[in-house]
Structures are given as structure tokens and as C-alpha cells.
Scaffold this motif. Structure first.
Motif, PDB file in Angstrom:
ATOM      1  N   HIS A  77      72.697 -43.656  60.747  1.00  0.00           N
ATOM      2  CA  HIS A  77      71.460 -44.084  61.413  1.00  0.00           C
ATOM      3  C   HIS A  77      70.632 -42.870  61.828  1.00  0.00           C
ATOM      4  O   HIS A  77      69.404 -42.860  61.677  1.00  0.00           O
ATOM      5  CB  HIS A  77      71.792 -44.937  62.633  1.00  0.00           C
ATOM      6  CG  HIS A  77      70.589 -45.402  63.392  1.00  0.00           C
ATOM      7  ND1 HIS A  77      69.876 -46.530  63.058  1.00  0.00           N
ATOM      8  CD2 HIS A  77      69.946 -44.867  64.473  1.00  0.00           C
ATOM      9  CE1 HIS A  77      68.864 -46.684  63.889  1.00  0.00           C
ATOM     10  NE2 HIS A  77      68.883 -45.683  64.757  1.00  0.00           N
ATOM     11  N   LEU A  78      71.296 -41.841  62.332  1.00  0.00           N
ATOM     12  CA  LEU A  78      70.592 -40.622  62.724  1.00  0.00           C
ATOM     13  C   LEU A  78      69.948 -39.954  61.513  1.00  0.00           C
ATOM     14  O   LEU A  78      68.779 -39.555  61.555  1.00  0.00           O
ATOM     15  CB  LEU A  78      71.566 -39.636  63.384  1.00  0.00           C
ATOM     16  CG  LEU A  78      72.284 -40.087  64.654  1.00  0.00           C
ATOM     17  CD1 LEU A  78      73.246 -39.000  65.118  1.00  0.00           C
ATOM     18  CD2 LEU A  78      71.291 -40.421  65.750  1.00  0.00           C
ATOM     19  N   LEU A  79      70.699 -39.854  60.444  1.00  0.00           N
ATOM     20  CA  LEU A  79      70.224 -39.131  59.266  1.00  0.00           C
ATOM     21  C   LEU A  79      69.030 -39.806  58.607  1.00  0.00           C
ATOM     22  O   LEU A  79      68.098 -39.135  58.151  1.00  0.00           O
ATOM     23  CB  LEU A  79      71.359 -38.975  58.256  1.00  0.00           C
ATOM     24  CG  LEU A  79      72.573 -38.157  58.719  1.00  0.00           C
ATOM     25  CD1 LEU A  79      73.630 -38.094  57.622  1.00  0.00           C
ATOM     26  CD2 LEU A  79      72.164 -36.756  59.150  1.00  0.00           C
ATOM     27  N   VAL A  80      69.029 -41.127  58.530  1.00  0.00           N
ATOM     28  CA  VAL A  80      67.925 -41.820  57.854  1.00  0.00           C
ATOM     29  C   VAL A  80      66.735 -42.024  58.775  1.00  0.00           C
ATOM     30  O   VAL A  80      65.657 -42.411  58.316  1.00  0.00           O
ATOM     31  CB  VAL A  80      68.383 -43.182  57.275  1.00  0.00           C
ATOM     32  CG1 VAL A  80      69.510 -42.997  56.290  1.00  0.00           C
ATOM     33  CG2 VAL A  80      68.758 -44.153  58.374  1.00  0.00           C
ATOM     34  N   ASN A  81      66.907 -41.755  60.069  1.00  0.00           N
ATOM     35  CA  ASN A  81      65.794 -41.882  61.015  1.00  0.00           C
ATOM     36  C   ASN A  81      65.320 -40.518  61.502  1.00  0.00           C
ATOM     37  O   ASN A  81      64.800 -40.389  62.615  1.00  0.00           O
ATOM     38  CB  ASN A  81      66.206 -42.756  62.201  1.00  0.00           C
ATOM     39  CG  ASN A  81      66.239 -44.231  61.848  1.00  0.00           C
ATOM     40  OD1 ASN A  81      65.210 -44.902  61.792  1.00  0.00           O
ATOM     41  ND2 ASN A  81      67.439 -44.748  61.587  1.00  0.00           N
ATOM     42  N   GLN A  82      65.488 -39.523  60.665  1.00  0.00           N
ATOM     43  CA  GLN A  82      65.002 -38.186  60.998  1.00  0.00           C
ATOM     44  C   GLN A  82      63.480 -38.114  60.912  1.00  0.00           C
ATOM     45  O   GLN A  82      62.845 -38.892  60.199  1.00  0.00           O
ATOM     46  CB  GLN A  82      65.588 -37.156  60.029  1.00  0.00           C
ATOM     47  CG  GLN A  82      67.070 -36.915  60.153  1.00  0.00           C
ATOM     48  CD  GLN A  82      67.525 -35.858  59.174  1.00  0.00           C
ATOM     49  OE1 GLN A  82      67.208 -34.670  59.325  1.00  0.00           O
ATOM     50  NE2 GLN A  82      68.283 -36.268  58.165  1.00  0.00           N
ATOM     51  N   LEU A  94      64.375 -40.179  65.404  1.00  0.00           N
ATOM     52  CA  LEU A  94      63.727 -41.219  66.205  1.00  0.00           C
ATOM     53  C   LEU A  94      64.784 -42.199  66.684  1.00  0.00           C
ATOM     54  O   LEU A  94      65.562 -42.734  65.899  1.00  0.00           O
ATOM     55  CB  LEU A  94      62.684 -41.967  65.376  1.00  0.00           C
ATOM     56  CG  LEU A  94      61.314 -41.321  65.209  1.00  0.00           C
ATOM     57  CD1 LEU A  94      60.433 -42.202  64.331  1.00  0.00           C
ATOM     58  CD2 LEU A  94      60.641 -41.080  66.559  1.00  0.00           C
ATOM     59  N   PHE A  95      64.795 -42.415  67.993  1.00  0.00           N
ATOM     60  CA  PHE A  95      65.630 -43.450  68.589  1.00  0.00           C
ATOM     61  C   PHE A  95      64.672 -44.554  69.027  1.00  0.00           C
ATOM     62  O   PHE A  95      64.006 -44.447  70.052  1.00  0.00           O
ATOM     63  CB  PHE A  95      66.404 -42.901  69.785  1.00  0.00           C
ATOM     64  CG  PHE A  95      67.470 -41.911  69.408  1.00  0.00           C
ATOM     65  CD1 PHE A  95      68.764 -42.327  69.144  1.00  0.00           C
ATOM     66  CD2 PHE A  95      67.172 -40.556  69.300  1.00  0.00           C
ATOM     67  CE1 PHE A  95      69.749 -41.424  68.790  1.00  0.00           C
ATOM     68  CE2 PHE A  95      68.146 -39.642  68.942  1.00  0.00           C
ATOM     69  CZ  PHE A  95      69.439 -40.072  68.690  1.00  0.00           C
TER      70      PHE A  95
END
Length: 292
Positions: A77-82, A94-95
Motif C-alpha cells: 500500500h505504501l509503495l503504490v501510494n507514493q 499519501l495516507f
């Protein structure tokens, strides 16, 4: 008054356009293995091992003893929402609709490992350093661990059928728990162990029933309160300038903080996805053309 977008403010775009993110992987391979620690303990003996355990590097031993559970879903989730970031030694994610940075500063805060700058080259035979305890204790292990991790994050091909991360990858998972407190409370399995954040969670696998984005949106106020050091530690000789990232950091660190920003749905990595799907998705190049 309408809420400004990241484009209006000169902030970076998403790395992937919404709807064009790489397909979820069943699992992410990683080289963060801890089985060798038992061999090291047997080699150096109980007395030396107890001394090492009391060093800052001993946090790794205590982390292993904590039996942390890896969750590839959170890290993916972190990697694809960079956010698009040209700077090699940091990652922005982005969170929900709120950006946060992962750099050497955050890594040091999470692990409490020695991340001081040291110009010495990494010894060829690291295992022998444990027999020279003063040298072993002073060595910047945290900096080395972070460099391997962030280099792996930057070079990984998220569109591949599978990929592997190097370094202390569990730090990314704990960082997510730390940035989004309600996420850590729901699926981080918080522990009462004294120490840095890396020891305060046991992790959880099988989090498919949790919508990380929704949890993040609901926890926006807490995410905005996450401290980001405006002075980014130097990790390498990389002198790349990213004006959009600099503008974002400056806005976050000013009095009053970032405020409300809407992140537009289009990102920088969409051309190939557009060709594959036939969808019309705007990218950064189009955005720049509109400004001319």
C-alpha cells in the motif's frame, strides 16, 4: 474558499494515477532474514551476546524476540501510494489525502539505530567486528540498513509479477503504524515493551478486511501531527534537486502546517498503463504542457 490542489501549490503528483496502480501481489519477497542471529550468538558466546544486546544494535535482537509478523499488504500500500520523488534517499507516501515522508530521519526514530554519518567503507567481513566491541558499537549500522532499504524501494519494479525488497523492510510496516495510529491500534498488535517504535508492535498478517485508505482518511488529524524534520539528513552524494518535494516540505514545516490539500487523481506513471487499458489518463507531461 475552495481547497487548493497539489498541482495549484506546485507539489508533486502521485506516482501512479488512481485506478492505474499495479495489481496487488499475493506476497512481497524480502531478504530481511534473522535466522543467522542464532549462529552469531553461538559463535561469540553468551557473555559477548549479552553485551551486544545492551548496545543500540541490540534492538534487532529484541525485535526478533518480539516475534514480529510481516504484512506485505501494508508495505505494498505504501509503495503504490507514493508521490513522485526524484530524491534517492527518501520516499513520500499519501495516507488518504495526507503526505508523509520516510527518510533516514524517520528510520532512525523508528529503530533507534546509529545513523550518524561515517565516511568509512563497509568492512568486508562484518561478522568479525563483533569481536572488537568498541568498533562494533560505534559503527553506523542504522545508516547502512537504511541505505540498503531505500535503494531497494527506489529500484523495485512494481509492475512486475513479483519483486523483492532488501534491508530492514519491517521498518516500513512499523512506520505506517506510527504515522496512522488507528491503523497500528487495529492491526499492529501494540505491545507494552519499552523502547523505540520498532518494538512497540508485533504486526499482523491477513489484513484483507482492513481498508487502509479509509482508516487513513479517518485518522487525518493525527497524520498531520506527525513530525517531519525540515533538515533532511545527508545519506549519499546525490545532489538531485526536487523543487516540488521541497515546496511540499516547506509547506508542512511552516507555522500552521500544510492545511487542506486535494491530491488530483492523475499521476506520473500512467503512459504505459494507458496503452495497456486504452483509458484516457492524464500525466505530468500533459500538466506541464498546460502551464506553458
Amino acid at each position: 474558499m475552495s481547497i487548493q490542489t497539489n498541482v495549484d501549490l506546485g507539489f508533486p503528483l502521485r506516482l501512479f494515477s488512481v485506478g492505474c496502480e499495479p495489481k496487488p501481489k499475493k506476497n512481497i519477497n524480502h531478504h530481511s532474514k534473522t535466522e543467522f542471529l542464532e549462529d552469531v550468538e553461538n559463535a561469540v558466546g553468551e557473555e559477548v551476546w549479552d553485551i551486544v544486546r545492551a548496545f543500540p544494535l541490540g534492538v534487532i535482537i529484541r525485535f526478533v524476540e518480539n516475534k514480529f509478523t510481516w504484512s506485505s499488504k501494508i508495505v505494498e500500500h505504501l509503495l503504490v501510494n507514493q508521490l513522485a520523488c526524484k530524491k534517492k534517499p527518501e520516499m513520500w507516501c499519501l495516507f488518504g489525502n495526507t503526505p508523509a515522508r520516510f527518510s533516514l530521519s524517520e528510520f532512525e526514530n523508528i529503530t533507534a539505530l546509529n545513523c550518524e554519518d561515517d565516511k568509512k567503507e563497509l568492512p568486508l567481513k562484518l561478522s568479525r567486528m563483533v569481536f572488537d566491541l568498541p568498533k562494533f558499537e560505534k559503527y553506523p549500522w542504522g545508516r547502512e540498513a537504511f541505505k540498503r532499504l531505500i535503494a531497494s524501494v527506489k529500484r523495485v519494479n512494481l509492475n512486475a509479477n513479483s519483486y523483492t525488497l532488501d534491508g530492514f523492510v519491517q521498518t516500513l510496516q512499523v512506520w505506517a503504524y506510527n504515522v496512522v495510529p488507528s491503523l497500528g491500534a487495529k492491526i499492529g498488535r501494540p505491545s507494552n515493551i519499552d523502547g523505540p517504535p520498532i518494538l512497540k508492535f508485533k504486526g499482523l498478517k491477513g489484513t484483507n478486511n482492513i481498508d487502509i485508505n479509509l482508516v487513513s482518511v479517518a485518522d487525518t488529524d493525527n497524520i498531520r501531527n506527525v513530525f517531519i524534520n525540515h533538515v533532511t539528513p545527508t545519506v549519499s552524494d546525490d545532489k538531485v534537486v526536487d523543487k516540488k518535494i521541497d515546496a511540499l516540505l516547506q509547506a508542512i514545516c511552516k507555522e500552521g502546517g500544510l492545511g487542506l490539500v486535494t491530491w488530483v487523481e492523475h499521476g506520473t506513471k500512467n503512459i504505459q498503463m494507458e496503452k495497456n487499458t486504452g483509458e484516457e489518463v492524464r500525466g505530468e507531461a500533459e500538466e506541464e504542457n498546460e502551464k506553458k
